[in-house]
Design an enzyme around this catalytic site. Sequence first.
Site, PDB file in Angstrom:
ATOM      1  N   LYS A 173       0.166  -1.235  -0.195  1.00  0.00           N
ATOM      2  CA  LYS A 173      -0.044   0.108   0.056  1.00  0.00           C
ATOM      3  C   LYS A 173       1.189   1.613  -0.076  1.00  0.00           C
ATOM      4  CE  LYS A 173      -1.629   2.772   3.250  1.00  0.00           C
ATOM      5  NZ  LYS A 173      -2.176   4.174   2.692  1.00  0.00           N
ATOM      6  N   GLU A 246      10.095   1.861   9.791  1.00  0.00           N
ATOM      7  CA  GLU A 246      11.293   2.232   9.925  1.00  0.00           C
ATOM      8  C   GLU A 246      11.111   3.993   9.447  1.00  0.00           C
ATOM      9  OE1 GLU A 246      14.506   2.109   8.518  1.00  0.00           O
ATOM     10  OE2 GLU A 246      14.615   0.419   8.582  1.00  0.00           O
ATOM     11  N   CYS A 280      13.857  10.757   5.848  1.00  0.00           N
ATOM     12  CA  CYS A 280      14.137  10.710   6.883  1.00  0.00           C
ATOM     13  C   CYS A 280      15.714  10.732   7.971  1.00  0.00           C
ATOM     14  CB  CYS A 280      13.885   8.933   7.338  1.00  0.00           C
ATOM     15  SG  CYS A 280      14.556   8.201   6.116  1.00  0.00           S
ATOM     16  N   GLU A 377      10.397  16.763  14.333  1.00  0.00           N
ATOM     17  CA  GLU A 377      11.320  15.958  13.608  1.00  0.00           C
ATOM     18  C   GLU A 377      10.667  17.078  12.696  1.00  0.00           C
ATOM     19  OE1 GLU A 377      10.183  12.805  11.190  1.00  0.00           O
ATOM     20  OE2 GLU A 377      11.769  12.591  10.466  1.00  0.00           O
TER      21      GLU A 377
HETATM   22  P1  NAD Z   1       2.594   8.825   7.432  1.00  0.00           P
HETATM   23  O1  NAD Z   1       3.031   8.026   9.078  1.00  0.00           O
HETATM   24  O2  NAD Z   1       1.704   9.807   7.911  1.00  0.00           O
HETATM   25  O3  NAD Z   1       2.040   7.664   6.786  1.00  0.00           O
HETATM   26  C1  NAD Z   1       2.515   6.351   6.269  1.00  0.00           C
HETATM   27  C2  NAD Z   1       2.045   5.623   5.773  1.00  0.00           C
HETATM   28  O4  NAD Z   1       1.470   4.769   7.051  1.00  0.00           O
HETATM   29  C3  NAD Z   1       1.014   6.371   5.029  1.00  0.00           C
HETATM   30  O5  NAD Z   1       0.992   4.803   3.994  1.00  0.00           O
HETATM   31  C4  NAD Z   1      -0.123   6.233   6.024  1.00  0.00           C
HETATM   32  O6  NAD Z   1      -1.255   5.605   4.772  1.00  0.00           O
HETATM   33  C5  NAD Z   1      -0.364   4.805   6.261  1.00  0.00           C
HETATM   34  N1  NAD Z   1      -0.892   5.109   7.402  1.00  0.00           N
HETATM   35  C6  NAD Z   1      -1.757   6.204   8.688  1.00  0.00           C
HETATM   36  N2  NAD Z   1      -2.406   5.723   9.224  1.00  0.00           N
HETATM   37  C7  NAD Z   1      -2.388   4.301   9.439  1.00  0.00           C
HETATM   38  C8  NAD Z   1      -2.544   3.614  10.378  1.00  0.00           C
HETATM   39  N3  NAD Z   1      -3.337   3.760  11.873  1.00  0.00           N
HETATM   40  N4  NAD Z   1      -2.350   2.480  10.229  1.00  0.00           N
HETATM   41  C9  NAD Z   1      -2.032   1.948   9.130  1.00  0.00           C
HETATM   42  N5  NAD Z   1      -1.445   2.857   8.542  1.00  0.00           N
HETATM   43  C10 NAD Z   1      -1.698   3.780   8.275  1.00  0.00           C
HETATM   44  O7  NAD Z   1       4.167   8.952   7.200  1.00  0.00           O
HETATM   45  P2  NAD Z   1       4.392  10.329   6.380  1.00  0.00           P
HETATM   46  O8  NAD Z   1       4.034  11.016   6.297  1.00  0.00           O
HETATM   47  O9  NAD Z   1       3.412   9.242   5.072  1.00  0.00           O
HETATM   48  O10 NAD Z   1       5.903   9.879   5.725  1.00  0.00           O
HETATM   49  C11 NAD Z   1       7.172  10.598   6.632  1.00  0.00           C
HETATM   50  C12 NAD Z   1       7.278   9.944   7.889  1.00  0.00           C
HETATM   51  O11 NAD Z   1       8.681   8.453   7.576  1.00  0.00           O
HETATM   52  C13 NAD Z   1       8.378  10.848   8.646  1.00  0.00           C
HETATM   53  O12 NAD Z   1       8.488  11.162   9.916  1.00  0.00           O
HETATM   54  C14 NAD Z   1      10.280  10.318   8.386  1.00  0.00           C
HETATM   55  O13 NAD Z   1      11.064  10.342   9.113  1.00  0.00           O
HETATM   56  C15 NAD Z   1       9.889   9.008   8.346  1.00  0.00           C
HETATM   57  N6  NAD Z   1      10.203   8.434   6.784  1.00  0.00           N
HETATM   58  C16 NAD Z   1      11.387   7.064   7.675  1.00  0.00           C
HETATM   59  C17 NAD Z   1      11.940   6.599   6.934  1.00  0.00           C
HETATM   60  C18 NAD Z   1      12.816   6.115   7.364  1.00  0.00           C
HETATM   61  O14 NAD Z   1      13.011   4.835   6.820  1.00  0.00           O
HETATM   62  N7  NAD Z   1      13.259   5.462   8.334  1.00  0.00           N
HETATM   63  C19 NAD Z   1      12.054   6.289   5.733  1.00  0.00           C
HETATM   64  C20 NAD Z   1      10.848   8.113   5.202  1.00  0.00           C
HETATM   65  C21 NAD Z   1      10.274   8.191   5.596  1.00  0.00           C
END
Ligand code: NAD
Length: 474
Positions: A173, A246, A280, A377
Amino acid sequence: MNVHVKPTLPMLINGQLVASNKTFDVTNPSTGTTFTQCPDCTKEQFEDAVAAAKEAFKTWGKTSYEERKALLEQLGARLTENADTLAELITLENGKPLAKAKQEIAASVFWLKGFAAVDFPVEVLKDNETQRVELHRKPLGVVGLILPWNYPLMTAMFKLAPALIAGNTIVVKPSPYTPVTTLILGEIVQDLYPAGVINVLSGGNELGAWISGHPDIRKVSFTGSTETGKKVMQSASSNMKRVTMELGGNDAGLVLDDIDPKMIANDLFWSRFSNNGQVCVAMKRLFVPEKLAEPIAKEIVEVAKNAKVGDGFDEDSEIGPIQNKMQYEKVKAIFDDAVSKGAKVLFQSEIPESDGYFFPITILTDVKPGMRIIDEEAFGPLMPILTYTDEEEALERVNDSEYGLGGSVWSSDVDRASALAERIESGTAWVNQHPSMAPDIPYGGAKQSGIGVESGRWGVEEYTQMQVVSVKKT
Ligand code: NAD
């Protein structure tokens, strides 16, 4: 540039490209306009996808490593063949400059090849007259992959490739902000993989929650914010799913007093502003010695003046918009909070006049804990410069965070820097670079930045179950 995108894109379920009776809009962040609709997966379609993946696992889970490797390599070749189209779609939905989107495709293929090279032959732990003990690594079954929006293809490949090479079937997804590239990936693999091995679904957060809670999904690999990661872990506990998390980071860069500011300014700048700060492992807090604060800030501003912010399809753009409106508002609120509490704006770049989500490249001084920009962050183009006089005290401040993704130390003496880098509480600590990643090097977070790792054989191991086979001979 006019990129041709179908008005609606299909999902891939059990080998079939299917629409949904509901859709959601996808927006180009450079213009703020909707350019396509994507299917909003229904509960029934989701159940079909999981059932198909479960059924497909019965056969796919028994294929040989060589078969799986050959298919993964073919997938890599198809991504390369479609690189131009995929890059345009990434720019359209994510906003990043086209040249950077092309780099993302190339890196995705490079990583895919790295994963394809990882095999787990049976390991003999003990073999004597009385017993033989073997270590086997087995696929887990159906694996759920939940993606963020900052690197749509790369984050998909970090999960899909190791899951498949280990013999699992998948339900993936993408983020609802960037579903297009992943849906096109579904079209690309449709006739390559047996039906049900790869299922590509699009939808909102609810779909993510269905994945993390489903009893037939054995593992969830999640990349996203720490806040969402906690929810995913909670619901994954219902059937003791394996998790790879992650999550977010608030990486620090610690500059020592023996460096030449001019030499490192360019690297420091891009450590923060690459992908418009939406990384990230971006360097989100910069610590510099007080006596060098002025020349370092001055040199970074010189680099910033030449970095062009603009529409990803403009050839001279080096930095695009913030990917979505909600994130734009969040970055703006973090900036406003810092300024209202006394931070000084040292530099702000020009941005295009547009209805897109452009925020200037921003460099701030006089920042301190208690400001959101230090405590949280900041996922966007904000660089706070903090000063220190005592190295030990600076290291304490570097480690004063719930996050622990990466960190770096900058010095002309690499031994001195390495000794300090080892003391950063993070999954990775770099010296004179930030970040640096490779397909054969594990990558993951300490503290609340994650659980488990991606990349290399360690990354593939996360998609396997260890089984010890212990035989008594006599
Ligand atoms: P997010 O947590 O808002 O969403 C990530 C994913 O989770 C999306 O696909 C979203 O639809 C899904 N999601 C949302 N609520 C959910 C739930 N209750 N259950 C299951 N899935 C759910 O994050 P984002 O805004 O898409 O990405 C930015 C964040 O990601 C930042 O904090 C960044 O640091 C982190 N990030 C981390 C890495 C890493 O490797 N550590 C890499 C890229 C981004």
